[in-house]
Design a protein around this motif. Structure first.
Motif, PDB file in Angstrom:
ATOM      1  N   PHE A 210       0.470 -34.111  99.356  1.00 27.57           N
ATOM      2  CA  PHE A 210      -0.097 -34.358 100.683  1.00 27.57           C
ATOM      3  C   PHE A 210      -1.415 -33.628 100.821  1.00 27.57           C
ATOM      4  CE2 PHE A 210       2.177 -30.421 101.154  1.00 27.57           C
ATOM      5  CZ  PHE A 210       1.536 -29.713 102.160  1.00 27.57           C
TER       6      PHE A 210
ATOM      7  N   ILE B 196       0.178 -38.866 102.574  1.00 29.15           N
ATOM      8  CA  ILE B 196       1.180 -38.374 101.640  1.00 29.15           C
ATOM      9  C   ILE B 196       1.303 -39.382 100.501  1.00 29.15           C
ATOM     10  CG2 ILE B 196       3.125 -39.440 102.897  1.00 29.15           C
ATOM     11  CD1 ILE B 196       4.740 -36.874 102.093  1.00 29.15           C
TER      12      ILE B 196
ATOM     13  N   ALA C  20       3.020 -34.429 106.046  1.00 25.36           N
ATOM     14  CA  ALA C  20       1.703 -34.692 105.479  1.00 25.36           C
ATOM     15  C   ALA C  20       0.572 -34.066 106.284  1.00 25.36           C
ATOM     16  CB  ALA C  20       1.474 -36.197 105.382  1.00 25.36           C
TER      17      ALA C  20
END
Length: 253
Positions: A41, A47, A145
């Motif tokens: 991420f 991500i 993320a």
């Protein structure tokens, strides 16, 4: 799968090399091997699913298989002003869990009852860097993320006057001195909001003067029930309820 942080600038032609601390964690701590799948991420919302294709003594090469944006993030911006606590571990626990839950902004707050008495000058850059590392670690733990923004520590008076651009502003408080709304009943007011600011006090709570100042600045006083909760418990429970409400509202249309 485990998550590892990368700089998006390091991705070239669908391949990324992991070095430094992240490589140490991948190879030495997690003992990942060639062929395994991991998450990567970038802290800004992306991500990646990646496959490890090579590991040397200093770096690992990974091939990007798929990418997603803002996976698991809610549409509402939640900022939490968490008073700095006497026990550093409790404050760190609070920011760790607030990160895992989905808070997007964390504001270390200095109030009258912060013990021992602290000023902005007392908070070293080393401490702030440690908080950032805790937040990053919490993102890895929760496969998140987006890295929450850790704002600069701020005193209470500056806080209520500077942080104004929110659809809703709430302050958790346990005293009957002020008219309070139970959080469960307050959720109806959350429909359609895009941002919310939450403030939680230190050991001993906010002073009456601070609550009055907050109310005059547009904050609603919120109760979390009849029990007296620790500061970090109040933050985690309160934000957890709010996020569950926003998730349910989105799913139910």
């Amino acid at each position: 799968m485990e998550s590892f942080y990368i700089d998006p600038k390091d991705i070239k032609n669908g391949v990324v090399e992991i070095k430094g601390e992240e490589f140490h964690h991948l190879a030495r701590v997690s003992r990942k091997r060639v062929g395994e799948l991991i998450y990567l991420f970038d802290g800004g919302g992306k991500i990646y699913t990646a496959k490890i294709v090579n590991i040397t003594r200093e770096k690992a090469k990974c091939e990007i298989i798929a990418e997603e944006f803002m996976k698991g993030e809610i549409d509402v911006d939640i900022a939490v002003a968490q008073a700095i606590l006497k026990n550093p571990e409790r404050f760190e626990f609070a920011i760790e869990k607030l990160t895992e839950l989905g808070t997007k902004y964390i504001i270390p707050l200095i109030t009258e009852r912060v013990i021992p008495a602290k000023s902005l000058e007392d908070i070293s850059r080393n401490k702030i860097e440690r908080w950032k590392k805790i937040i990053l670690s919490a993102c890895k733990q929760s496969n998140r993320a987006l890295i929450p923004k850790l704002c600069e520590p701020v005193d209470f008076k500056s806080f209520v006057t500077e942080f104004t651009e929110y659809d809703r502003k709430v302050i958790f408080h346990e005293s009957d001195e002020f008219k309070r709304i139970l959080l469960y009943n307050y959720l109806e007011r959350m429909k359609g909001v895009n941002s919310i600011l939450v403030a939680t006090g230190p050991e001993g709570g906010f002073t009456s003067e601070e609550i009055k100042l907050a109310v005059n600045s547009g904050f609603d006083v919120i109760s979390l029930g009849e029990r007296r909760l620790r500061s970090e418990t109040a933050s985690i429970i309160g934000v957890g309820v709010l996020i569950q409400f926003f998730i349910a509202s989105k799913r139910n249309g």
